[in-house]
Scaffold this active site. Structure first.
Site, PDB file in Angstrom:
ATOM      1  N   GLN A  25       0.822  -1.208   0.000  1.00 33.24           N
ATOM      2  CA  GLN A  25       0.000   0.000   0.000  1.00 33.24           C
ATOM      3  C   GLN A  25       0.857   1.260   0.000  1.00 33.24           C
ATOM      4  O   GLN A  25       0.399   2.331  -0.400  1.00 33.24           O
ATOM      5  CB  GLN A  25      -0.967   0.020   1.191  1.00 33.24           C
ATOM      6  CG  GLN A  25      -2.033   1.102   1.067  1.00 33.24           C
ATOM      7  CD  GLN A  25      -2.953   1.187   2.267  1.00 33.24           C
ATOM      8  OE1 GLN A  25      -2.739   0.523   3.288  1.00 33.24           O
ATOM      9  NE2 GLN A  25      -4.009   1.993   2.173  1.00 33.24           N
ATOM     10  N   ASP A  83      10.219 -19.803   7.761  1.00 32.98           N
ATOM     11  CA  ASP A  83       9.654 -18.460   7.853  1.00 32.98           C
ATOM     12  C   ASP A  83       8.135 -18.529   7.779  1.00 32.98           C
ATOM     13  O   ASP A  83       7.567 -18.882   6.751  1.00 32.98           O
ATOM     14  CB  ASP A  83      10.208 -17.583   6.724  1.00 32.98           C
ATOM     15  CG  ASP A  83       9.731 -16.149   6.800  1.00 32.98           C
ATOM     16  OD1 ASP A  83       9.009 -15.811   7.765  1.00 32.98           O
ATOM     17  OD2 ASP A  83      10.076 -15.360   5.910  1.00 32.98           O
ATOM     18  N   ASP A  99       9.234 -11.340   1.413  1.00 32.47           N
ATOM     19  CA  ASP A  99      10.619 -11.494   0.972  1.00 32.47           C
ATOM     20  C   ASP A  99      11.118 -10.262   0.232  1.00 32.47           C
ATOM     21  O   ASP A  99      12.290  -9.896   0.317  1.00 32.47           O
ATOM     22  CB  ASP A  99      10.754 -12.685   0.009  1.00 32.47           C
ATOM     23  CG  ASP A  99      10.768 -14.025   0.714  1.00 32.47           C
ATOM     24  OD1 ASP A  99      10.799 -14.042   1.954  1.00 32.47           O
ATOM     25  OD2 ASP A  99      10.737 -15.054   0.023  1.00 32.47           O
ATOM     26  N   ASP A 119      17.853 -12.500  -3.314  1.00 35.22           N
ATOM     27  CA  ASP A 119      18.656 -11.407  -2.782  1.00 35.22           C
ATOM     28  C   ASP A 119      17.899 -10.094  -2.974  1.00 35.22           C
ATOM     29  O   ASP A 119      18.233  -9.283  -3.842  1.00 35.22           O
ATOM     30  CB  ASP A 119      20.016 -11.347  -3.488  1.00 35.22           C
ATOM     31  CG  ASP A 119      20.967 -10.335  -2.872  1.00 35.22           C
ATOM     32  OD1 ASP A 119      20.599  -9.715  -1.858  1.00 35.22           O
ATOM     33  OD2 ASP A 119      22.078 -10.154  -3.409  1.00 35.22           O
TER      34      ASP A 119
END
Length: 296
Positions: A84, A220, A265, A279
């Protein structure tokens, strides 16, 4: 110190829904701000209402931009918004293009989020499930206020319904009618890079089995959430990051829309635990160099 990320104008980092600057010692832009500063950039992670409409957040951002310009003496800023935060940056640039050199959308729902549509259909605010979700989000927002150590401004208003409507396909379509700068003319295309003196860029990721569910993402929880949320997608099924669709993210020059990165991520969350070979920090460094090369 190298000067690879030393852009002409300061970088202002705008978080998404439930965003923050720093929770105790934990930054929203994990490892990203530090790396950009090491390269010579002036970077300002900012705080706007974590749960509110894009327009309310955008007005708050405009005040912050003016403050940053006074402090630095710069003429403009480069806005980089996640989720957002991308819409928030678009609003600020549309209202005051004289203060903004560029807007970069990182996994921004520039045509709405199918996840928000799913929640609207199945978790109506007047239903038991809807009230439960409302309560959970409010508790999280209040907890974040207590833990926030990177923001010391006035209390920021919260409006969960306005926030949700700002992220649905219908809500963003209304927003886009008023603020179309940088949007593609065709679905899945690229938009104009330069509008009213402001340059527009975007990048995003998609879930890729064998990559985004490997590496540190195996431990995660946010990655697991994205894989669960992705089940709500119908138009861009198999082509989303768990919260935002690949083509829905397009704005201005599309740097990439299929990086192996889920919605968290892409800003190096959580704690830098990302998928195999990912990365995300490099993408920000490369983009700062891109802005610098463009004289921004």
């Amino acid at each position: 110190m190298t000067q690879e990320t030393a852009t002409r104008y300061p970088l202002v980092m705008v978080p998404g829904m439930l965003g923050f600057v720093r929770l105790v010692l934990y930054p929203y832009w994990f490892g990203i701000v530090k790396r950009l500063r090491q390269g010579g950039a002036k970077v300002f992670p900012v705080m706007v209402s974590p749960v509110n409409s894009t327009e309310v957040r955008g007005e708050q951002l405009l005040l912050l931009i003016e403050q940053i310009l006074r402090e630095t003496g710069a003429a403009k800023v480069n806005l980089i918004g996640h989720s957002q935060g991308a819409l928030t940056g678009r609003y600020a640039a549309a209202k005051r293009p004289d203060l903004v050199a560029s807007v970069t959308s990182v996994a921004g729902p520039n045509h709405g989020s199918e996840l928000a549509d799913h929640l609207e259909r199945h978790y109506a605010k007047d239903s038991l499930k809807g009230r439960a979700v409302d309560m959970i989000v409010r508790v999280i927002a209040k907890l974040m206020v207590l833990l926030e150590t990177g923001y010391r401004g006035p209390r920021l208003p919260v409006d969960l319904d306005a926030s949700h409507q700002s992220l649905t396909t219908q809500g963003v379509a209304l927003f886009n009618r008023s603020y179309p700068q940088g949007l593609p003319d065709t679905w899945g295309g690229q938009g104009a890079e330069l509008v009213n003196g402001v340059r527009y860029y975007s990048w995003s990721g998609i879930l890729q089995p064998g990559r985004t569910d490997r590496g540190f993402n195996r431990i995660d929880g946010s990655s697991r959430s994205c894989r669960l949320f992705a089940r709500s997608f119908t138009r861009e099924v198999g082509q989303c990051d768990g919260m935002v669709g690949r083509f829905s993210s397009h704005l201005g020059t599309v740097i990439g829309d299929d990086y192996p990165l889920d919605h968290f991520d892409i800003v190096n969350q959580s704690l830098g635990l990302v998928g195999k070979g990912a990365d995300p920090v490099r993408l920000f460094v490369e983009h700062a160099a891109r802005l610098k090369a463009a004289g921004l």
